[in-house]
Design a protein around this motif. Structure first.
Motif, PDB file in Angstrom:
ATOM      1  N   UNK A  88     -29.087 -17.433 -46.373  1.00 37.72           N
ATOM      2  CA  UNK A  88     -29.328 -18.870 -45.901  1.00 37.72           C
ATOM      3  C   UNK A  88     -27.821 -19.314 -45.370  1.00 37.72           C
ATOM      4  N   UNK A  89     -26.947 -19.089 -46.253  1.00 35.67           N
ATOM      5  CA  UNK A  89     -25.376 -18.842 -45.540  1.00 35.67           C
ATOM      6  C   UNK A  89     -25.395 -17.738 -43.938  1.00 35.67           C
ATOM      7  N   UNK A  90     -25.583 -16.973 -44.318  1.00 35.10           N
ATOM      8  CA  UNK A  90     -25.851 -15.792 -42.774  1.00 35.10           C
ATOM      9  C   UNK A  90     -24.542 -15.504 -42.755  1.00 35.10           C
ATOM     10  N   UNK A  91     -23.932 -15.269 -41.729  1.00 38.12           N
ATOM     11  CA  UNK A  91     -22.856 -14.968 -41.262  1.00 38.12           C
ATOM     12  C   UNK A  91     -21.097 -14.704 -42.247  1.00 38.12           C
ATOM     13  N   UNK A  92     -21.300 -13.712 -42.510  1.00 39.12           N
ATOM     14  CA  UNK A  92     -19.465 -13.191 -42.694  1.00 39.12           C
ATOM     15  C   UNK A  92     -19.654 -13.373 -44.354  1.00 39.12           C
ATOM     16  N   UNK A  93     -21.074 -13.821 -45.175  1.00 39.16           N
ATOM     17  CA  UNK A  93     -20.835 -14.051 -45.777  1.00 39.16           C
ATOM     18  C   UNK A  93     -21.276 -12.920 -47.113  1.00 39.16           C
ATOM     19  N   UNK A  94     -21.247 -11.618 -47.050  1.00 39.22           N
ATOM     20  CA  UNK A  94     -21.323 -10.311 -48.125  1.00 39.22           C
ATOM     21  C   UNK A  94     -20.840 -10.445 -49.289  1.00 39.22           C
ATOM     22  N   UNK A  95     -19.521 -11.631 -49.442  1.00 37.83           N
ATOM     23  CA  UNK A  95     -18.828 -11.698 -50.380  1.00 37.83           C
ATOM     24  C   UNK A  95     -19.108 -12.564 -51.437  1.00 37.83           C
ATOM     25  N   UNK A  96     -19.971 -14.256 -50.443  1.00 38.10           N
ATOM     26  CA  UNK A  96     -20.091 -14.869 -51.458  1.00 38.10           C
ATOM     27  C   UNK A  96     -20.268 -16.263 -49.827  1.00 38.10           C
ATOM     28  N   UNK A  97     -19.673 -17.965 -50.765  1.00 37.18           N
ATOM     29  CA  UNK A  97     -19.725 -18.827 -49.836  1.00 37.18           C
ATOM     30  C   UNK A  97     -18.774 -20.035 -50.332  1.00 37.18           C
ATOM     31  N   UNK A  98     -17.982 -20.536 -49.578  1.00 39.26           N
ATOM     32  CA  UNK A  98     -17.050 -21.718 -50.294  1.00 39.26           C
ATOM     33  C   UNK A  98     -18.070 -22.742 -49.447  1.00 39.26           C
ATOM     34  N   UNK A  99     -19.032 -23.820 -49.959  1.00 43.90           N
ATOM     35  CA  UNK A  99     -19.585 -24.799 -49.108  1.00 43.90           C
ATOM     36  C   UNK A  99     -18.741 -25.802 -49.815  1.00 43.90           C
ATOM     37  N   UNK A 100     -18.500 -27.081 -48.749  1.00 47.60           N
ATOM     38  CA  UNK A 100     -18.014 -27.984 -48.963  1.00 47.60           C
ATOM     39  C   UNK A 100     -18.824 -29.824 -48.173  1.00 47.60           C
ATOM     40  N   UNK A 101     -18.898 -30.392 -48.959  1.00 54.23           N
ATOM     41  CA  UNK A 101     -20.086 -31.396 -48.794  1.00 54.23           C
ATOM     42  C   UNK A 101     -18.555 -32.675 -48.753  1.00 54.23           C
ATOM     43  N   UNK A 102     -18.638 -33.300 -47.346  1.00 53.80           N
ATOM     44  CA  UNK A 102     -17.892 -34.168 -47.425  1.00 53.80           C
ATOM     45  C   UNK A 102     -18.615 -35.674 -47.911  1.00 53.80           C
ATOM     46  N   UNK A 103     -18.067 -36.310 -48.402  1.00 52.18           N
ATOM     47  CA  UNK A 103     -18.901 -37.948 -48.741  1.00 52.18           C
ATOM     48  C   UNK A 103     -19.283 -38.771 -47.189  1.00 52.18           C
ATOM     49  N   UNK A 104     -20.085 -38.988 -47.139  1.00 55.45           N
ATOM     50  CA  UNK A 104     -21.522 -39.747 -46.240  1.00 55.45           C
ATOM     51  C   UNK A 104     -20.447 -41.073 -46.605  1.00 55.45           C
ATOM     52  N   UNK A 105     -21.560 -41.716 -45.570  1.00 56.30           N
ATOM     53  CA  UNK A 105     -20.905 -43.141 -45.209  1.00 56.30           C
ATOM     54  C   UNK A 105     -22.190 -44.143 -45.976  1.00 56.30           C
TER      55      UNK A 105
END
Length: 820
Positions: free
Chosen positions: A157-174
């Protein structure tokens, strides 16, 4: 400082005159009172590209909320790694940034030399947009709702270059309810940080949000040569958003952001000196002592204790880097399915002035790689909404990036003496390389295409199976060309000319790599009870081959080794078993994971053993790396207002197959074949000490098989709490977190001189919130003033000098927060 106060004043004015004027009857939402809460808040994540409760997702993921970031004064990825033990962060400067999960990912460690043609193995995502360069993770966070650190391959699902994992950051929405927050912090060493955000309706269907942040701090390393304080901070970040919501079924979010760092940074200090098998005159002590014979004062470091935080660099030091972009995120709920589109453009620019020899001797006066990266990405996803035994996510992804760089390196008047081998090039004049430099251009371009899908099928009421697949095709092209000029004029083919070429020689080459591969995962999850779930998964990650965009290493004949221009694809296979549980009626959660990972053709930056003068680093494949470990995440609502978080990670990483590794400093011998002392030295060598890991069949190779993986602590953990005690019309607030990790080796070669000792660091704050709108806190970063090393660098020329980047000293400060 003036800019920060001006921003804070302007934002406070916005809070009181902006969105409130649109809907004056809507009172701002008061801050939540945690003192009456007796169960943990449910944590929502998007680890599978849809919102789900953390405890129901069969994935190893650590979550840090925006509130936890604020309370712990965590403002960047380096500080985030103190809260997430499986995450490791190393940065000699923003361009040379590396972050790993479970010890795998970017392998830019003590060599401190990023390569544009090798991509990270940990995906870095902000609001669904992949960031192509690790350097962008060095900027401060701005207005964050939560950060998810997904551990293990996330290729489906995260795909590109995530062989070791992913840092997924979500900012505060309006928000359509007017709100605003401001924060001003003042601390030791000239520290000043101002943060503010404002959000509210602009019409019945459009809401806006704007956030800004400035940080300033004086340098923490004193330069005894110039009198300046180095490693200062001076950065800002801006983020603006518009949310278009014509109905409950459609959200369109336009996001623009920019972050800028412009400061006198980054250098390191004397840590230790290692000994090689060179002659004593060609090692650091001998070189330093014999400088007067070549027209320079004998060199003595300003301190031999790195924690005195002294440097004496004599070349300019400065960083000017910026990261920014625009994205358009749209979610359209059609009932049975939600369609998502994420369109983005981002850029990164970089320029720097460096003293690459790190000491007050004019060896190398200029090292710069002015660079610019531009990337474009488009993702389309469809995710099912209907209740039933079958659910899915599927999509298409396109990504392209282009990086242009201009490497510039110039040697100074002491370069000939310090760097040129007197054995190979005897009798060279001292001014031979004074002003001799390399000038060039590099161009790297990649296009990536992917189709992916993941389906979940509820086999029984309690057993769910998951199958995900992703096919990725990538096309990479690169060009690298340099010329050399300057220094003492020489005649081609002469000994003097060859001596200059041993430092830099012109190179021009092109490289390309293309191809595709399948990655994915399968998972079985069993829900024993509402409070207990176990899962077993197998994942396969894929990272396409890399190109060398920093110049090729030289072979034994001193010619560019063309075979090192392209490195192979990297594949990752991980078995993982996990347990997610809730206890005490929802007052506590305990999540466990056990895993074993095998990586084939692991992509890493290594150092050439032959080129002891230029100390060139280049990307290469390590045949096989294995990591196995255990992880635990615990959270508990101990009592009203008292929340505890704890994490622990154990990892055992090894080079499972690495018979042709680079030579560590202690076994480097310029008189030996390949530059590395052999296992069975011939009688012709003056030093006949046997190298126990010398490869008997390949001269110059060092057998690293069985040794521990660089940059990975066997143990790492964190413990923290928040305690809110009602008092009068407000509440006292207490926060503390302590993080630690065991020692590790920071270099691929596993040299005895590149170890970093374990450490533990504590941060704390105490404050008072009153009227649910105002808060004042006293905080301390590194409360007990612990000294530790955050990064290592080997000095140009392999003299044996090891430089260290010390931790920031204790900083105590005061924060004023306001909410409207």
């Amino acid at each position: 400082m003036r800019r920060s106060f001006q921003l804070f004043a302007v934002m406070l004015a916005c809070f009181t005159t902006g969105p409130v004027a649109v809907q004056a009857s809507d009172a701002p939402v008061a801050a939540a009172d945690k003192s009456d809460v007796t169960t943990l808040d449910k944590v929502t994540v998007t680890a599978r590209q849809r919102e789900e409760e953390l405890q129901k997702v069969p994935v190893a993921v650590s979550v840090v909320s925006g509130d936890w970031l604020d309370r712990s004064y965590t403002v960047n990825t380096q500080q985030l790694s103190l809260l997430v033990p499986s995450l490791y962060y190393n940065s000699a400067n923003p361009r040379n940034t590396a972050y790993t999960i479970r010890g795998l990912g970017s392998n830019t460690l003590s060599v401190s030399a990023a390569n544009d043609g090798i991509e990270p193995g940990v995906g870095f995502y902000v609001d669904g947009v992949y960031h192509g360069r690790p350097a962008t993770a060095a900027f401060d966070f701005t207005d964050i709702e939560r950060i998810e650190v997904l551990r293990g391959p996330q290729g489906t699902l995260f795909g590109k270059n995530t062989t070791a994992g992913a840092i997924n950051i979500t900012s505060r929405a309006p928000t359509f309810t007017p709100e605003g927050n401001g924060e001003l912090s003042v601390g030791e060493n000239g520290y000043l940080q101002a943060k503010a955000n404002v959000s509210g309706p602009l019409s019945d269907t459009i809401a806006g949000r704007f956030a800004a942040q400035f940080t300033e701090r004086d340098g923490v390393l004193h330069n005894v040569t110039t009198g300046k304080d180095e490693n200062a901070l001076d950065n800002y970040a801006l983020r603006g958003q518009l949310l278009f919501k014509p109905s409950d079924d459609l959200d369109v979010r336009l996001i623009a952001d920019v972050s800028n760092l412009d400061s006198d940074c980054c250098t390191q200090g004397y840590l230790r000196v290692g000994k090689s098998l060179k002659s004593a005159a060609r090692q650091f002590a001998g070189l330093s002592a014999n400088l007067p014979a070549h027209g320079f004062p004998a060199y003595v470091p300003p301190s031999r204790n790195v924690y005195d935080r002294l440097t004496d660099i004599d070349a300019p030091l400065h960083i000017d880097t910026q990261d920014g972009g625009v994205s358009l995120n749209a979610d359209w709920n059609l009932g049975a399915v939600t369609l998502t589109s994420i369109t983005a453009w981002r850029y990164w620019t970089w320029d720097v002035a460096n003293d690459r020899d790190y000491i007050g001797v004019p060896i190398q006066t200029v090292q710069r790689i002015p660079s610019r990266q531009d990337q474009y990405s488009q993702e389309f996803r469809a995710a099912s909404n209907t209740e039933g035994p079958f659910s899915y996510v599927a999509g298409l992804y396109f990504f392209t990036q282009e990086i242009n760089g201009s490497p510039i390196s110039v040697y100074g008047p002491a370069a000939t003496y310090w760097l040129v081998s007197t054995t190979s090039f005897p009798g060279m004049p001292d001014n031979l390389a004074d002003g001799y430099g390399q000038y060039g251009h590099s161009h790297f371009e990649v296009k990536s295409y992917a189709a992916f899908g993941e389906a979940n099928y509820r086999i029984t009421d309690r057993l769910t199976g998951t199958l995900g697949l992703r096919y990725t095709y990538e096309d990479k092209n690169g060009d690298y060309a340099t010329t050399v000029s300057g220094g003492l004029p020489t005649t081609p083919g002469t000994l003097q000319d060859n001596a200059k070429l041993s430092l830099f020689r012109p190179q021009s080459y092109s490289a390309a790599d293309s191809g595709g591969n399948v990655s994915g995962r399968t998972n079985l999850a069993y829900q024993f009870t509402d409070a207990l779930m176990a899962y077993l998964s197998y994942a396969r990650g894929y990272k396409s081959g890399g190109l060398n965009m920093s110049g090729l290493p030289l072979d034994a004949a001193n010619n560019p080794a063309l075979g090192t221009a392209v490195i192979k694809d990297e594949t990752n296979k991980t078995w993982e078993a996990g347990l997610k549980s809730a206890w005490w009626g929802g007052r506590a959660t305990l999540n466990l994971a056990a895993y074993r990972t095998v990586v084939n053709n692991y992509q890493a930056n290594i150092t050439s053993s032959i080129e002891t003068a230029a100390l060139r680093t280049y990307p290469a494949n390590i045949p096989e790396v294995t990591v196995k470990g255990l992880e635990a995440d615990f959270a508990a609502q101990v009592s009203k207002g008292f929340v505890v978080h704890a994490s622990l990670a154990y990892a055992d990483g090894k080079y499972a197959d690495y018979p042709l590794g680079p030579c560590p400093l202690e076994w480097q011998n310029p008189n030996a074949a390949g530059g590395c002392q052999p296992l069975r030295p011939p009688a012709s060598l003056a030093n006949k000490t046997s190298n126990p890991r010398g490869n008997p069949n390949v001269p110059g190779a060092y057998v690293l098989t069985g040794l521990s993986l660089a940059g990975l602590s066997r143990w790492a953990g964190s413990l923290g709490f928040d305690y809110e005690v009602p008092a009068g019309s407000g509440a006292f607030l207490f926060h503390a977190d302590v993080s630690g990790r065991s020692g590790y080796n920071s270099d691929t070669t596993h040299s005895i001189y590149t170890t970093i000792a374990g450490y533990a660091v504590t941060n704390a704050s105490v404050g008072y919130r009153f009227n649910e709108r105002w808060e004042v806190d006293v905080f301390a970063r590194n409360l007990f003033d612990r000294d530790y090393i955050t990064a290592l660098t080997i000095q140009t020329g392999n003299s044996g000098l090891i430089l260290g980047q010390p931790s920031d000293p204790r900083m105590v400060g005061v924060t004023l927060r306001a909410s409207f």
